[in-house]
Design an enzyme around this catalytic site. Structure first.
Site, short mmCIF file in Angstrom:
data_model
loop_
_atom_site.label_atom_id
_atom_site.label_comp_id
_atom_site.label_asym_id
_atom_site.label_seq_id
_atom_site.Cartn_x
_atom_site.Cartn_y
_atom_site.Cartn_z
CE LYS A 84 -4.47 -0.18 2.25
NZ LYS A 84 -5.42 0.35 3.19
O1 G3P Z 1 -8.23 0.20 5.22
C1 G3P Z 1 -8.29 1.64 5.39
C2 G3P Z 1 -9.76 1.75 5.53
O2 G3P Z 1 -10.22 1.31 5.47
C3 G3P Z 1 -9.84 3.23 6.83
O3 G3P Z 1 -10.66 3.19 6.68
O4 G3P Z 1 -12.31 3.19 9.17
O5 G3P Z 1 -10.19 4.82 9.32
O6 G3P Z 1 -12.12 5.56 8.03
P1 G3P Z 1 -11.57 4.49 8.26
#
Ligand code: G3P
Length: 217
Positions: A84
């Site tokens: 990533k």
């Molecule tokens: O993996 C990245 C993403 O899904 C992060 O989500 O919940 O931190 O906005 P969030």
């Protein structure tokens, strides 16, 4: 549609993977940090052995050489590892190099259709639009997924749309309706997909009626 689990927690991954419908895992530096003082290499290898599908691991270097060095190291750990990188000039340059070296990539922190288009042009394997974080700000995250799916349907990019930052089951339904290739979600959202109040009520009634009968099998 593929289902990925958005966590670095091995217990959660093992629990949900036992259902047999998890295709991969996504992590990020925040999720890895939540796991405390782990040995990253062995931890990530165990995630890969558990899911046997793409496992996104994010670089923490921001310069190109540092990104490349981390990507080469991480991808040597297991064939399932996908690197990533953030949407940035160096992230795009890194993906160009990854493609020459056979390293799979996921461009993350994508918040606009043009950023997704750049990720596809760069030849990333996955692009991660964060729809929940847009919703959190009062914007319409799902319209971003809609724009990206429409754009990608106009061309023949190899890049898969990995809808991220999923907050609730309706996000999953709408991503599926729009044709997103992958949805990555936390365990809490995944478990909610299984449930419906009428399923619970219906099962309780079936069991009560069964217990009430006089005859044996
Ligand atoms: O993996 C990245 C993403 O899904 C992060 O989500 O919940 O931190 O906005 P969030």
């Amino acid at each position: 549609m593929k289902f990925f689990l958005d966590t670095a927690n091995l217990d959660e991954i093992k629990e949900v993977a036992s259902l047999g419908i998890i295709d991969g895992v996504t992590t990020n530096p925040s999720l890895m940090s939540k796991e405390g003082n782990i040995k990253v290499e062995s931890h990530v290898k165990e995630i890969c052995e558990t899911v046997k599908g793409p496992v996104s691991l994010e670089v923490t270097a921001s310069d190109l050489d540092g990104m490349l060095e981390q990507a080469r190291l991480f991808s040597s750990w297991n064939k399932h590892i996908v690197i990533k990188v953030p949407m940035s000039e160096n992230g795009l340059k890194a993906v160009y190099k990854f493609n020459q070296e056979g390293i799979r990539s996921n461009i993350t922190l994508v918040f606009s259709a043009n950023q997704a288009l750049l990720a596809a042009k760069a030849g990333a394997d996955f692009v991660s639009p964060f729809l929940g974080r847009l919703d959190d700000d009062g914007q319409d995250g799902m319209s971003l997924i809609s724009e990206i799916t429409e754009i990608f349907n106009n061309y023949t990019f190899k890049t898969e749309i990995l809808a991220a930052s999923i907050r609730h089951p309706r996000h999953v339904t709408e991503c599926a309706l729009l044709g997103a290739d992958v949805v990555t979600m936390p365990k809490s959202v995944f478990l909610k997909l299984i449930q419906h109040p009428k399923t619970t009520i219906g099962l309780e009634k079936f069991m009560a009626d069964w217990k009430a009968r006089k005859d044996s099998l």
